[in-house]
Design a protein around this motif. Structure first.
Motif, mmCIF file in Angstrom:
data_model
loop_
_atom_site.group_PDB
_atom_site.id
_atom_site.type_symbol
_atom_site.label_atom_id
_atom_site.label_comp_id
_atom_site.label_asym_id
_atom_site.label_seq_id
_atom_site.Cartn_x
_atom_site.Cartn_y
_atom_site.Cartn_z
ATOM 1 N N ARG A 129 -3.708 -106.911 -23.652
ATOM 2 C CA ARG A 129 -4.577 -106.121 -22.785
ATOM 3 C C ARG A 129 -5.905 -105.745 -23.455
ATOM 4 N N THR A 130 -5.896 -105.537 -24.767
ATOM 5 C CA THR A 130 -7.094 -105.042 -25.459
ATOM 6 C C THR A 130 -7.853 -106.106 -26.236
ATOM 7 N N GLY A 131 -7.176 -107.208 -26.569
ATOM 8 C CA GLY A 131 -7.826 -108.234 -27.378
ATOM 9 C C GLY A 131 -7.664 -108.031 -28.874
ATOM 10 N N TRP A 132 -7.052 -106.933 -29.282
ATOM 11 C CA TRP A 132 -6.766 -106.709 -30.702
ATOM 12 C C TRP A 132 -5.462 -107.416 -31.035
ATOM 13 N N SER A 133 -5.407 -108.091 -32.158
ATOM 14 C CA SER A 133 -4.179 -108.791 -32.539
ATOM 15 C C SER A 133 -3.104 -107.777 -32.935
ATOM 16 N N PRO A 134 -1.824 -108.159 -32.811
ATOM 17 C CA PRO A 134 -0.763 -107.253 -33.249
ATOM 18 C C PRO A 134 -0.918 -106.844 -34.719
ATOM 19 N N LEU B 88 -3.502 -104.181 -34.842
ATOM 20 C CA LEU B 88 -2.960 -102.935 -34.307
ATOM 21 C C LEU B 88 -2.098 -102.222 -35.349
ATOM 22 N N ARG B 89 -1.326 -102.995 -36.112
ATOM 23 C CA ARG B 89 -0.519 -102.402 -37.179
ATOM 24 C C ARG B 89 -1.424 -101.807 -38.260
ATOM 25 N N TYR B 90 -2.508 -102.519 -38.585
ATOM 26 C CA TYR B 90 -3.461 -102.033 -39.583
ATOM 27 C C TYR B 90 -4.115 -100.725 -39.112
ATOM 28 N N LEU B 91 -4.545 -100.687 -37.856
ATOM 29 C CA LEU B 91 -5.178 -99.483 -37.317
ATOM 30 C C LEU B 91 -4.219 -98.294 -37.372
ATOM 31 N N TYR C 241 2.477 -97.986 -26.743
ATOM 32 C CA TYR C 241 1.068 -97.710 -26.482
ATOM 33 C C TYR C 241 0.912 -97.146 -25.081
ATOM 34 N N GLY C 242 0.227 -96.020 -24.992
ATOM 35 C CA GLY C 242 -0.048 -95.390 -23.712
ATOM 36 C C GLY C 242 -1.533 -95.478 -23.389
ATOM 37 N N ILE C 243 -1.924 -94.768 -22.355
ATOM 38 C CA ILE C 243 -3.310 -94.803 -21.906
ATOM 39 C C ILE C 243 -4.262 -94.269 -22.981
ATOM 40 N N ARG C 244 -3.839 -93.260 -23.729
ATOM 41 C CA ARG C 244 -4.683 -92.706 -24.793
ATOM 42 C C ARG C 244 -4.997 -93.763 -25.842
ATOM 43 N N GLU C 245 -3.991 -94.470 -26.299
ATOM 44 C CA GLU C 245 -4.185 -95.501 -27.327
ATOM 45 C C GLU C 245 -5.021 -96.662 -26.795
ATOM 46 N N LEU D 125 -8.562 -97.887 -28.335
ATOM 47 C CA LEU D 125 -8.830 -99.271 -28.725
ATOM 48 C C LEU D 125 -10.078 -99.812 -28.031
ATOM 49 N N SER D 126 -10.229 -99.480 -26.770
ATOM 50 C CA SER D 126 -11.412 -99.905 -26.027
ATOM 51 C C SER D 126 -12.671 -99.270 -26.613
ATOM 52 N N THR D 127 -12.625 -97.986 -26.872
ATOM 53 C CA THR D 127 -13.769 -97.266 -27.436
ATOM 54 C C THR D 127 -14.081 -97.757 -28.845
ATOM 55 N N LEU D 128 -13.053 -98.066 -29.597
ATOM 56 C CA LEU D 128 -13.256 -98.588 -30.945
ATOM 57 C C LEU D 128 -14.007 -99.908 -30.905
#
Length: 115
Positions: A9-14, A17-20, A38-42, A46-49
């Motif tokens: 959904r976000t384009g960040w690799s798994p 995501l683990r690193y973040l 992952y919920g709406i907050r996360e 990720l989108s804002t990041l």
């Protein structure tokens, strides 16, 4: 949603995501079984990041340091003291800049200890 779904959904690799999560930048909740949820907050984080990185050229290491400043008041005080010491002295200032820098450093340390 799972890490795989969040990745799609976000384009960040798994792996990213683990690193973040490891760096404390985006920390999802965990299920009873220990899976990342992952919920709406996360997803918003990720989108804002991604936007921060694109629009402002912000690197992850810079955000990690900003987070560290929030968590470590003594580091924040030291950085603020250093930044205050780099300013151009006012024309009416009659003592050397290093004296002003030291004074500000001690004022911040005392304020931190009092809090």
């Amino acid at each position: 949603m799972t890490i795989g779904e969040a990745s799609r959904r976000t384009g960040w690799s798994p792996r990213m995501l683990r690193y973040l999560e490891q760096e404390g930048l985006v920390v999802p909740a965990r299920s009873e079984a220990g899976y990342r949820r992952y919920g709406i907050r996360e997803l918003n984080q990720l989108s804002t990041l991604a936007e921060l990185r694109t629009c402002f050229g912000v690197e992850l290491v810079e955000l990690e340091f900003a987070l560290r400043l929030r968590r470590e008041p003594s580091l924040q005080a030291a950085v603020e003291t250093w930044l205050a010491g780099t300013s151009v002295p006012a024309p009416e200032q009659t003592f050397p800049a290093w004296v002003d820098w030291e004074q500000r450093k001690h004022e911040r340390l005392l304020a931190t200890d009092a809090a």
